[in-house]
Structures are given as C-alpha cells and as structure tokens.
Design a protein around this motif. Structure first.
Motif, PDB file in Angstrom:
ATOM      1  N   VAL A   1     -18.860  -8.647 -13.061  1.00  0.00           N
ATOM      2  CA  VAL A   1     -17.793  -8.091 -13.884  1.00  0.00           C
ATOM      3  C   VAL A   1     -16.488  -8.815 -13.581  1.00  0.00           C
ATOM      4  CG1 VAL A   1     -17.014  -6.301 -12.264  1.00  0.00           C
ATOM      5  CG2 VAL A   1     -16.848  -5.880 -14.727  1.00  0.00           C
ATOM      6  N   ALA A   2     -15.615  -8.882 -14.587  1.00  0.00           N
ATOM      7  CA  ALA A   2     -14.266  -9.418 -14.435  1.00  0.00           C
ATOM      8  C   ALA A   2     -13.288  -8.245 -14.546  1.00  0.00           C
ATOM      9  CB  ALA A   2     -13.994 -10.459 -15.520  1.00  0.00           C
ATOM     10  N   PRO A   3     -12.023  -8.467 -14.220  1.00  0.00           N
ATOM     11  CA  PRO A   3     -11.061  -7.370 -14.360  1.00  0.00           C
ATOM     12  C   PRO A   3     -10.991  -6.786 -15.767  1.00  0.00           C
ATOM     13  CG  PRO A   3     -10.118  -9.109 -13.014  1.00  0.00           C
ATOM     14  CD  PRO A   3     -11.419  -9.641 -13.555  1.00  0.00           C
ATOM     15  N   ASP A   4     -11.350  -7.593 -16.785  1.00  0.00           N
ATOM     16  CA  ASP A   4     -11.331  -7.079 -18.162  1.00  0.00           C
ATOM     17  C   ASP A   4     -12.723  -6.683 -18.657  1.00  0.00           C
ATOM     18  OD1 ASP A   4     -11.108 -10.296 -19.936  1.00  0.00           O
ATOM     19  OD2 ASP A   4     -12.371  -9.604 -18.282  1.00  0.00           O
ATOM     20  N   GLY A   5     -13.666  -6.532 -17.735  1.00  0.00           N
ATOM     21  CA  GLY A   5     -14.972  -5.977 -18.107  1.00  0.00           C
ATOM     22  C   GLY A   5     -16.114  -6.965 -18.001  1.00  0.00           C
ATOM     23  N   LEU A   6     -17.232  -6.575 -18.623  1.00  0.00           N
ATOM     24  CA  LEU A   6     -18.451  -7.377 -18.581  1.00  0.00           C
ATOM     25  C   LEU A   6     -18.300  -8.655 -19.395  1.00  0.00           C
ATOM     26  CD1 LEU A   6     -21.042  -4.501 -19.229  1.00  0.00           C
ATOM     27  CD2 LEU A   6     -20.532  -5.558 -17.018  1.00  0.00           C
ATOM     28  N   THR A   7     -18.969  -9.706 -18.935  1.00  0.00           N
ATOM     29  CA  THR A   7     -19.007 -10.947 -19.704  1.00  0.00           C
ATOM     30  C   THR A   7     -19.898 -10.763 -20.932  1.00  0.00           C
ATOM     31  OG1 THR A   7     -20.923 -11.788 -18.513  1.00  0.00           O
ATOM     32  CG2 THR A   7     -18.746 -12.267 -17.570  1.00  0.00           C
TER      33      THR A   7
ATOM     34  N   THR B   1     -18.056  -5.431  -8.261  1.00  0.00           N
ATOM     35  CA  THR B   1     -16.594  -5.544  -8.198  1.00  0.00           C
ATOM     36  C   THR B   1     -16.225  -6.470  -7.039  1.00  0.00           C
ATOM     37  OG1 THR B   1     -16.587  -3.484  -6.916  1.00  0.00           O
ATOM     38  CG2 THR B   1     -16.156  -3.326  -9.275  1.00  0.00           C
ATOM     39  N   MET B   2     -16.407  -7.761  -7.263  1.00  0.00           N
ATOM     40  CA  MET B   2     -16.222  -8.767  -6.205  1.00  0.00           C
ATOM     41  C   MET B   2     -16.093 -10.145  -6.835  1.00  0.00           C
ATOM     42  SD  MET B   2     -20.192  -9.099  -4.854  1.00  0.00           S
ATOM     43  CE  MET B   2     -20.602  -7.363  -4.833  1.00  0.00           C
ATOM     44  N   ASP B   3     -15.625 -11.104  -6.074  1.00  0.00           N
ATOM     45  CA  ASP B   3     -15.641 -12.523  -6.466  1.00  0.00           C
ATOM     46  C   ASP B   3     -15.106 -12.741  -7.887  1.00  0.00           C
ATOM     47  OD1 ASP B   3     -16.737 -13.053  -4.000  1.00  0.00           O
ATOM     48  OD2 ASP B   3     -18.793 -13.145  -4.727  1.00  0.00           O
ATOM     49  N   TYR B   4     -13.905 -12.198  -8.154  1.00  0.00           N
ATOM     50  CA  TYR B   4     -13.354 -12.325  -9.504  1.00  0.00           C
ATOM     51  C   TYR B   4     -12.920 -13.760  -9.792  1.00  0.00           C
ATOM     52  CZ  TYR B   4     -13.099  -7.258  -8.880  1.00  0.00           C
ATOM     53  OH  TYR B   4     -13.410  -5.952  -8.621  1.00  0.00           O
ATOM     54  N   GLY B   5     -12.316 -14.405  -8.801  1.00  0.00           N
ATOM     55  CA  GLY B   5     -11.879 -15.782  -8.985  1.00  0.00           C
ATOM     56  C   GLY B   5     -10.739 -15.945  -9.965  1.00  0.00           C
ATOM     57  N   VAL B   6      -9.903 -14.906 -10.122  1.00  0.00           N
ATOM     58  CA  VAL B   6      -8.747 -14.975 -11.023  1.00  0.00           C
ATOM     59  C   VAL B   6      -7.504 -14.553 -10.242  1.00  0.00           C
ATOM     60  CG1 VAL B   6     -10.133 -14.490 -13.068  1.00  0.00           C
ATOM     61  CG2 VAL B   6      -9.070 -12.594 -11.825  1.00  0.00           C
ATOM     62  N   ASP B   7      -6.358 -14.854 -10.805  1.00  0.00           N
ATOM     63  CA  ASP B   7      -5.089 -14.451 -10.189  1.00  0.00           C
ATOM     64  C   ASP B   7      -4.894 -12.954 -10.395  1.00  0.00           C
ATOM     65  OD1 ASP B   7      -1.578 -15.399 -10.671  1.00  0.00           O
ATOM     66  OD2 ASP B   7      -2.576 -14.179  -9.140  1.00  0.00           O
ATOM     67  N   ARG B   8      -4.926 -12.206  -9.295  1.00  0.00           N
ATOM     68  CA  ARG B   8      -4.785 -10.750  -9.395  1.00  0.00           C
ATOM     69  C   ARG B   8      -3.332 -10.303  -9.218  1.00  0.00           C
ATOM     70  NH1 ARG B   8      -6.565  -8.424  -5.320  1.00  0.00           N
ATOM     71  NH2 ARG B   8      -6.952 -10.218  -3.964  1.00  0.00           N
ATOM     72  N   GLY B   9      -2.437 -11.253  -9.042  1.00  0.00           N
ATOM     73  CA  GLY B   9      -1.042 -10.887  -8.846  1.00  0.00           C
ATOM     74  C   GLY B   9      -0.874 -10.081  -7.576  1.00  0.00           C
ATOM     75  N   THR B  10      -0.222  -8.926  -7.694  1.00  0.00           N
ATOM     76  CA  THR B  10      -0.006  -8.061  -6.528  1.00  0.00           C
ATOM     77  C   THR B  10      -1.048  -6.952  -6.433  1.00  0.00           C
ATOM     78  OG1 THR B  10       1.515  -6.658  -7.794  1.00  0.00           O
ATOM     79  CG2 THR B  10       2.467  -8.515  -6.571  1.00  0.00           C
TER      80      THR B  10
ATOM     81  N   ALA C   1     -11.844 -17.189  -1.664  1.00  0.00           N
ATOM     82  CA  ALA C   1     -10.740 -17.157  -0.709  1.00  0.00           C
ATOM     83  C   ALA C   1      -9.614 -16.269  -1.228  1.00  0.00           C
ATOM     84  CB  ALA C   1     -10.229 -18.572  -0.462  1.00  0.00           C
ATOM     85  N   GLY C   2      -9.058 -15.455  -0.343  1.00  0.00           N
ATOM     86  CA  GLY C   2      -7.961 -14.570  -0.718  1.00  0.00           C
ATOM     87  C   GLY C   2      -8.397 -13.216  -1.226  1.00  0.00           C
ATOM     88  N   GLU C   3      -9.672 -13.049  -1.494  1.00  0.00           N
ATOM     89  CA  GLU C   3     -10.171 -11.747  -1.922  1.00  0.00           C
ATOM     90  C   GLU C   3     -10.778 -11.033  -0.720  1.00  0.00           C
ATOM     91  OE1 GLU C   3     -11.347 -12.934  -6.535  1.00  0.00           O
ATOM     92  OE2 GLU C   3     -12.703 -11.703  -5.330  1.00  0.00           O
ATOM     93  N   VAL C   4     -10.070 -10.014  -0.236  1.00  0.00           N
ATOM     94  CA  VAL C   4     -10.507  -9.254   0.935  1.00  0.00           C
ATOM     95  C   VAL C   4     -10.492  -7.772   0.580  1.00  0.00           C
ATOM     96  CG1 VAL C   4     -10.103  -8.720   3.369  1.00  0.00           C
ATOM     97  CG2 VAL C   4      -9.561 -11.011   2.486  1.00  0.00           C
ATOM     98  N   PHE C   5     -11.661  -7.164   0.607  1.00  0.00           N
ATOM     99  CA  PHE C   5     -11.804  -5.739   0.290  1.00  0.00           C
ATOM    100  C   PHE C   5     -11.683  -4.964   1.604  1.00  0.00           C
ATOM    101  CE2 PHE C   5     -13.092  -2.471  -2.683  1.00  0.00           C
ATOM    102  CZ  PHE C   5     -13.691  -1.507  -1.882  1.00  0.00           C
ATOM    103  N   THR C   6     -10.581  -4.211   1.752  1.00  0.00           N
ATOM    104  CA  THR C   6     -10.275  -3.533   3.007  1.00  0.00           C
ATOM    105  C   THR C   6     -10.805  -2.105   3.023  1.00  0.00           C
ATOM    106  OG1 THR C   6      -8.174  -2.643   2.219  1.00  0.00           O
ATOM    107  CG2 THR C   6      -8.155  -4.895   3.135  1.00  0.00           C
ATOM    108  N   LEU C   7     -10.679  -1.457   4.179  1.00  0.00           N
ATOM    109  CA  LEU C   7     -11.058  -0.046   4.291  1.00  0.00           C
ATOM    110  C   LEU C   7     -10.172   0.831   3.407  1.00  0.00           C
ATOM    111  CD1 LEU C   7     -11.756   0.040   8.113  1.00  0.00           C
ATOM    112  CD2 LEU C   7     -13.432   0.550   6.327  1.00  0.00           C
ATOM    113  N   ASP C   8      -8.892   0.463   3.254  1.00  0.00           N
ATOM    114  CA  ASP C   8      -8.016   1.198   2.333  1.00  0.00           C
ATOM    115  C   ASP C   8      -8.504   1.061   0.899  1.00  0.00           C
ATOM    116  OD1 ASP C   8      -4.897   0.490   4.106  1.00  0.00           O
ATOM    117  OD2 ASP C   8      -6.394   2.081   4.358  1.00  0.00           O
TER     118      ASP C   8
END
Length: 528
Positions: A214-220, A244-253, A303-310
């Motif tokens: 999935v991407a932030p805007d849904g299924l391919t 819900t992982m490995d999006y590979g897009v700019d997620r901003g903040t 890289a840069g995508e880290v899913f935390t306990l929060d």
C-alpha cells in the motif's frame, strides 16, 4: 357609520399562564434532546458493530514469523499472550516452474517436518492455547499460482498445505512480480473460491486474507485488480491486510503511524468501491471490519522509515477506534533491541528491530483490543484435543527412545514420554523431562509431541573403524579424532593420557570434545 368589531372572549387561564421559560430550563431541554439523539445513534452504532463482528469475527492480533530464517525462531514457546498466535511465512513454490509447495523454497513439507520440526512445533503451540495462520507468497520466491500451470494443480497444492497443518485461516501475501501477473491472479482467485466451497460443503470454513502493498494514497492498480479478481470469482474475502511499510515517498513531517492511517483511510474508500463494482454494498463500519494493517517494526527497508513504539501505540488506538478486525507485524523474529555489537541499526536486521525497546515489545503494544484467536473469524473451535498418554513405541517414533545409559551428542534427538527432545550439548543419564530442571542449564530442549503416524527417521551411524579407539599411551594433536565408548571425540589440543571420559565432568578443562550430530552427518556424506 363606524365598522363593527367582533368580540372574542379571553382564553381561560392555564397552569403556565404568566410564566416564562428560564435559560436553565431551555438548556436542560436541549441536553435531554441531544441525549436522546445520541443514545439512538449509539444504539445504532452498537447494532452495526455487532453486525460487523458477526461477519468478520472477533478482533485478533498475530505477528508474522519467518519460518526459514536461522536460527529458527521458537514460536512454539510464546513469551507472553501477545505472541500466542502467529502467521507462519512463507509457503512458495519449490522452484519457479514447480507446483510443489515449500517453505521459502528451502524445505518441502516433509523436509520441514524433519529438519525444522515444524509440524511438532505447531502442535505444541496449539497445546498451549495458541494457533497459526499460513501465509502464501511474500516478497521472495514464486507464489504457487505463478508456478502452477492449471487450476486443478494449484487447488491440490493449496489443499495439501491447508490439510497438512489443519488451518482455518490463510493469508495470501501477493507482492512484487507475483502481483503483476493478472493471469496467475485469476487462477489463484478461482482456486481459492473452489477450496472455500469444498470446505463449506464438508462443514468447515476457510477464512481468506489478502495481504497487499500500500502507498499513503491507497492500493496500487495491481493490488486493486487482485481484490477485484477475488470478489468476481466468488471468494468470500475475510479482509484485506495492507503492508503499512516501505513507502519510499517523501512523508514530510508525518510519523509512520500517521502515514499508515492515511493509507488505511484511502484503502477503506477503495475497498468500498471494489465491493460496489462486484455488486455488493457494504456499510463503512463493515468495511473497517474487513481491513487490517501490518507495519514493519523498527527500521524499515527504506532508509529513514522507522516505525517506533509510539507509532505502534497510535496505530493500535486507531484500529480499535475504527473496529478493525486484525493487526499483524513484520516480524516476531525482530521484536527485540539489537545487541551492542550490531553497530549500524539503520541497516535492517532479520533478528532485531533497530530501535531501543527497553523492556517493551511491539507485539504487546499492538495487541490490546485484539485478543481473539484467528479461528474466531472462521467459526473454528480453538481448544485442542487432549494428547493421549501412551507407552513410547520405537516403531511409531521419529527418533530413538531415550535411555539412561546411552550417550547423546549435541543435536541428537530422542523421544521420551511421547515428546521429542534435542540435546543442547553432550549428555548421558539426564532425564529429558525432569520437572525440577532449570531450562537454561539442562542439556535437553523440548521440541514438541510425537505426531500420529510417524515412523523412525534414519539415524546417522559411523561405519566401524572410521576412527581408532582411544589409546592412553598415544600422543594426539589438535584435530585428531578417536572413538571412546562408541562416541567419537576430537582433540582440542596436544594431549596424552587424558581420557575422553573426563569431558563429562570437566568439559572446559578436558582436551577432548565429542562430535556433534551435524558433524557426524557431514562425515557420513563426505567421509572422515
């Protein structure tokens, strides 16, 4: 002449004549009206939720376990309640053009039973109150539908796995090249629909989850095609689980949880449209009940995508709020803090998350509100049949029956009181199921019960004369091997007159070490 004016008598005084409504009375009336409306809506929501639960079953959490990653993860010994249900992955074709199911392309089903003790470990987990879901596909390997050339062969392949492990819930993890082939996708959908019909005709059920990227805007587009093919072929789809992982897009903040929630909201709308196209209209709550999420805990592959306990806490709260029916995670193998020797945690590890978890696990963070078992959605009983106590029979045991006088090498497996144990190191005279033994210091590790219909596996045996008997007068150097009381030993360093028998009481101080079962097997295959 003046016009006449009609006379009207004044009304009789009433009980509220001359009285005005005070502001607090008006406010009270508004509160009562709102409460009535809210109560009606709340009752309606409860009714809808009950209907959703009736369709999808109780909410459950089950993390994925990579079956073939070494060292093998001990899923059969859940450390807490959050670990008791697992999604075992991945069943794929043995070869790219083979319709034979295998675990990861490394073990066929019989080899997995022998070399991984998979059947036994599943039985042990079920005896403890847990259960398993089988996952077909994954990112690596060839999914069976892409390897099998016809629907009947594919049905038989799926059936053989489902029947062998007696599961009521399966997970079809379709991604990569396996997802981009619509021909195999249709073959998969037809085969699964037929299997569901077969099981229902026999009085059973088969819950089917479709796991998709999935991407932030849904299924391919390819993922939406996979869902549509399932619905159009008549598959009673239990739900869609989005990775819900490995999006590979700019997620901003945005946090990883916020991005996951965006992806779920978009998929919710897409799923509603897909059901509409298939001729079925579902309410919004029902659609939420058909959605699941699987984050990759800690450091993701991007890289840069880290899913935390929060993030896990936030995703769990959202899933409970929307009454989703399932949460998973990749993977239970990784649910721990990396050791201090693992310097670069930005590189994904198969064995740790890459984040400092302190004393917390992702499984325990994601599980609240999802305490049911996967069987609940398929109407299956979850209490296993009691295992009968019988006398150990060598003809019906996969390994030799343990005896007090035998010597067992590291890796040796035995049967004792209808359970299989594996020696962690050289041992003799130590009862495998000693109830007072400390698990860490005891030489035996419980694997699981003997299964019905098992027969003995061939045991590695060195040919007579492979190594000379130990001679107290001889001098031995590092690497030389001898036999002592039918056990092969290897010299750790120069020695003369030191009996291998001393190894049993002083393993560190002895110049001898017994060979392991793995070494014996290598010697038998390639020679001493």
């Amino acid at each position: 002449m003046n016009p006449r004016v009609a006379y009207t008598a004044p009304p009789a005084p009433g009980p509220y004549d001359g009285k005005r409504l005070s502001p607090w009375r008006v406010a009270l009336g508004v509160i009562i009206l709102v409460a009535i409306v809210a109560g009606s809506l709340f009752g309606y929501r409860l009714l809808v939720v009950d209907q959703v639960r009736a369709v999808t079953g109780a909410a459950w959490f089950a993390p994925y376990v990579d079956v073939t990653t070494t060292p093998f993860f001990a899923f059969e010994k859940p450390e807490n309640d959050a670990d008791r249900n697992v999604v075992l992955s991945f069943v794929v074709a043995a070869e790219a053009d083979s319709c034979t199911p295998s675990w990861g392309g490394y073990y066929d089903l019989d080899e997995a039973a022998r070399d991984v003790d998979l059947d036994r470990r599943i039985t042990r987990l079920r005896e403890s109150g847990g259960d398993v879901v089988l996952s077909f596909g994954g990112a690596a390997g060839t999914e069976l539908a892409n390897a099998c050339s016809d629907e009947e062969g594919l049905r038989q392949a799926y059936r053989s796995v489902i029947d062998r492990y007696d599961v009521s819930t399966i997970d079809l993890d379709i991604e990569g090249a396996n997802l981009e082939d619509p021909v195999s996708g249709l073959r998969r959908a037809v085969a699964i629909a037929d299997l569901q019909d077969e099981r229902r005709a026999a009085g059973d059920d088969l819950a089917v989850w479709l796991t998709l990227p999935v991407a932030p805007d849904g299924l391919t587009a390819a993922a939406r095609t996979a869902v549509a093919q399932m619905l159009e072929s008549g598959v009673d789809l239990t739900g869609v689980n989005v990775m819900t992982m490995d999006y590979g897009v700019d997620r901003g903040t945005q946090t990883m949880a916020e991005t996951a929630i965006d992806a779920l909201r978009a998929t919710h709308a897409q799923l509603g449209a897909l059901y509409e196209d298939a001729g079925t209209t579902l309410t919004a709550p029902t659609l939420w009940g058909k959605l699941a999420a699987t984050p990759m805990i800690g450091q993701n592959d991007v890289a840069g995508e880290v899913f935390t306990l929060d993030d896990a806490t936030a995703l769990n709260a959202f899933a409970q709020q929307q009454r989703m029916s399932r949460l998973s995670m990749w993977s239970l193998n990784r649910d721990r803090t990396c050791g201090t020797n693992y310097a670069d945690t930005s590189v994904v590890s198969n064995d740790c998350s890459g984040v400092d978890q302190q004393d917390t696990t992702f499984a325990e963070t994601l599980q609240p509100g999802f305490e049911a078992t996967p069987d609940a959605s398929a109407g299956r009983r979850t209490t296993p049949e009691p295992v009968p106590t019988v006398t150990d029979d060598p003809a019906a045991s996969p390994y030799p029956i343990w005896t007090e006088t035998n010597t067992y090498l590291s890796g040796a497996k035995v049967v004792w009181r209808q359970n299989v144990y594996e020696a962690k190191w050289w041992t003799r005279g130590d009862d495998p199921d000693n109830p007072l033994a400390d698990a860490d210091s005891w030489p035996w590790r419980l694997i699981g019960p003997v299964l019905p219909g098992e027969t003995p596996y061939p045991q590695p045996t060195l040919p007579a004369g492979t190594y000379p008997d130990w001679d107290p007068a001889a001098t031995y150097t590092e690497g030389q091997r001898v036999m002592f009381q039918q056990v092969p030993y290897e010299a750790k360093y120069w020695t003369r007159g030191d009996s291998p028998a001393a190894q049993a009481t002083d393993a560190d101080g002895s110049p001898w070490q017994p060979l392991t079962i793995a070494q014996l097997e290598q010697i038998i295959q390639s020679g001493p």
